[in-house]
Write an enzyme that holds these catalytic residues in place. Structure first.
Site, PDB file in Angstrom:
ATOM      1  N   GLY A   8      35.876  46.755  35.821  1.00 52.08           N
ATOM      2  CA  GLY A   8      34.739  47.164  36.636  1.00 52.08           C
ATOM      3  C   GLY A   8      33.427  47.298  35.899  1.00 52.08           C
ATOM      4  N   GLY A  10      32.461  44.611  34.074  1.00 53.50           N
ATOM      5  CA  GLY A  10      32.108  43.221  33.863  1.00 53.50           C
ATOM      6  C   GLY A  10      31.139  42.694  34.896  1.00 53.50           C
ATOM      7  CB  ILE A  12      32.966  39.492  39.284  1.00 51.86           C
ATOM      8  CG1 ILE A  12      32.440  38.067  39.120  1.00 51.86           C
ATOM      9  CG2 ILE A  12      33.490  39.711  40.708  1.00 51.86           C
ATOM     10  CD1 ILE A  12      33.505  36.993  39.278  1.00 51.86           C
ATOM     11  CG  ASP A  53      44.222  46.022  26.298  1.00 47.67           C
ATOM     12  OD1 ASP A  53      45.056  45.644  27.148  1.00 47.67           O
ATOM     13  OD2 ASP A  53      43.717  45.253  25.458  1.00 47.67           O
ATOM     14  CB  ALA A  74      40.722  43.574  33.980  1.00 43.79           C
ATOM     15  CB  ALA A  75      40.825  38.023  34.095  1.00 44.65           C
ATOM     16  CE1 TYR A 177      40.474  33.097  34.388  1.00 46.32           C
ATOM     17  CE2 TYR A 177      39.522  31.166  35.441  1.00 46.32           C
ATOM     18  CZ  TYR A 177      39.730  32.529  35.403  1.00 46.32           C
ATOM     19  OH  TYR A 177      39.201  33.329  36.388  1.00 46.32           O
TER      20      TYR A 177
END
Length: 346
Positions: A8, A10, A12, A53, A74-75, A177
């Protein structure tokens, strides 16, 4: 509702967390502040923040206290540099998701919104003028080097006509990915079946907008083009620029997540949705629009190509409109004009 947003802090995830707060939800952000996504100091925003993490089960368990829905953003994203990135992608994206799902089951949290991606499809939908719907054969390096970029029919080698890909299309990942996003979906689907939980998987198309990371191997093409223009250089467009994509504004993606949170309350199981603008364009046209908005040099079409890139992939937005009540509000022209001056991440 109390909602945990992973990732959250990042690009996006930050927009999603803000939109959920704006909709009246109590939001907790969990983010590792991974250096590939956060090269500069980050202010996570309002509300509760946990720096951890996802592979830290104890930290995830603590963050889930009182949570009703998890929105999993998260990625590690993008094409990466090379196959040396594979363990980091699989560790962060897939092991991290597995730990999250296990802790959700232990905590009795049964609702998940999963950030997936259009990359799970590989190539989009195609039809042959002679043979109808067709799965294109892989584009050979020799053809690409000779400037023959279009996908071709496996039966007659005719150029295929691209169409809109629907959510029931086969999943054929073409990059590391993409493979990790398919694995996330499969893990979430298995979790839903075993736990009776509900999963809404949002397959984002090419997301852009304010707060996008600047030019890195993990950035989207819109940010890479903008970085070039800011330096006075023309955007370098691969292939012939005619590859079709759907560029969707991050504010619309955030709105889709708000809609999906409501949808997870409707029952158990796994359901995927394409999240795009519904107004596809070509990469070359997007570069031209951005260059015009920034009064910069015209794009240069290079003919270069990358292994693993697909030719055309465009979403069908019908299911999201019908079942989530979601339709993107920001078109590519309007969005690119805003993006030309929007603040980016360092």
């Amino acid at each position: 509702m109390r909602i945990l947003v992973t990732g959250g802090a990042g690009f996006i995830g930050g927009h999603v967390a803000a939109a959920l707060r704006g909709a009246g939800h109590d939001v907790v952000v969990l983010d590792a502040l991974h250096p590939k996504a956060h090269r500069a100091p980050v202010t996570p925003g309002d509300g509760a923040f946990v720096r951890a993490d996802l592979r830290d089960a104890a930290a995830v368990a603590a963050a889930l206290a009182g949570v009703e829905v998890v929105v999993h953003q998260a990625a590690v994203v993008g094409m990466g540099v090379d196959l040396a990135d594979l363990p980091e992608y699989a560790g962060c994206n897939d092991l991290g998701t597995a730990v999250l799902l296990a802790e959700m089951a232990r905590a009795g949290v049964g609702r998940l919104v999963l950030a997936s991606s259009m990359v799970v499809y590989g190539e989009g939908a195609y039809a042959c003028p002679r043979h109808g719907p067709a799965e294109p054969r892989d584009r050979a390096a020799a053809d690409l080097a000779a400037g023959r970029f279009e996908a071709r029919c496996p039966s007659c080698a005719e150029v295929l006509e691209p169409g809109e890909v629907g959510e029931d299309a086969p999943l054929r990942p073409r990059s590391v990915y993409a493979a990790t996003k398919v694995a996330q979906e499969h893990l979430a689907s298995a979790w839903a079946a075993a736990s009776g939980g509900a999963v809404v998987a949002l397959r984002y198309h090419n997301v852009y907008g304010p707060g996008m990371p600047r030019d890195t191997p993990y950035s989207g093409v819109a940010a890479i083009f903008r970085s070039a223009l800011e330096s006075g250089r023309p955007p370098r467009v691969f292939e012939d620029g005619a590859q079709r994509r759907d560029f969707v504004h991050v504010a619309d993606v955030a709105g889709a997540n708000v809609a999906a949170v409501g949808a997870t309350l409707g029952g158990a199981g796994f359901r995927a949705y394409n999240i795009g603008s519904g107004r596809p364009t070509t990469v070359g046209a997007m570069a031209t629009a951005l260059a015009a908005a920034m009064a910069g040099p015209e794009p240069v079409v290079t003919g270069e190509f990358r292994a693993g890139d697909v030719r055309h992939v465009v979403a069908s937005p019908a299911r999201a409109r019908r079942e989530l009540g979601f339709a993107a509000a920001i078109g590519p022209d309007e969005g690119m004009r805003e993006f030309a001056t929007a603040p980016l991440r360092g």
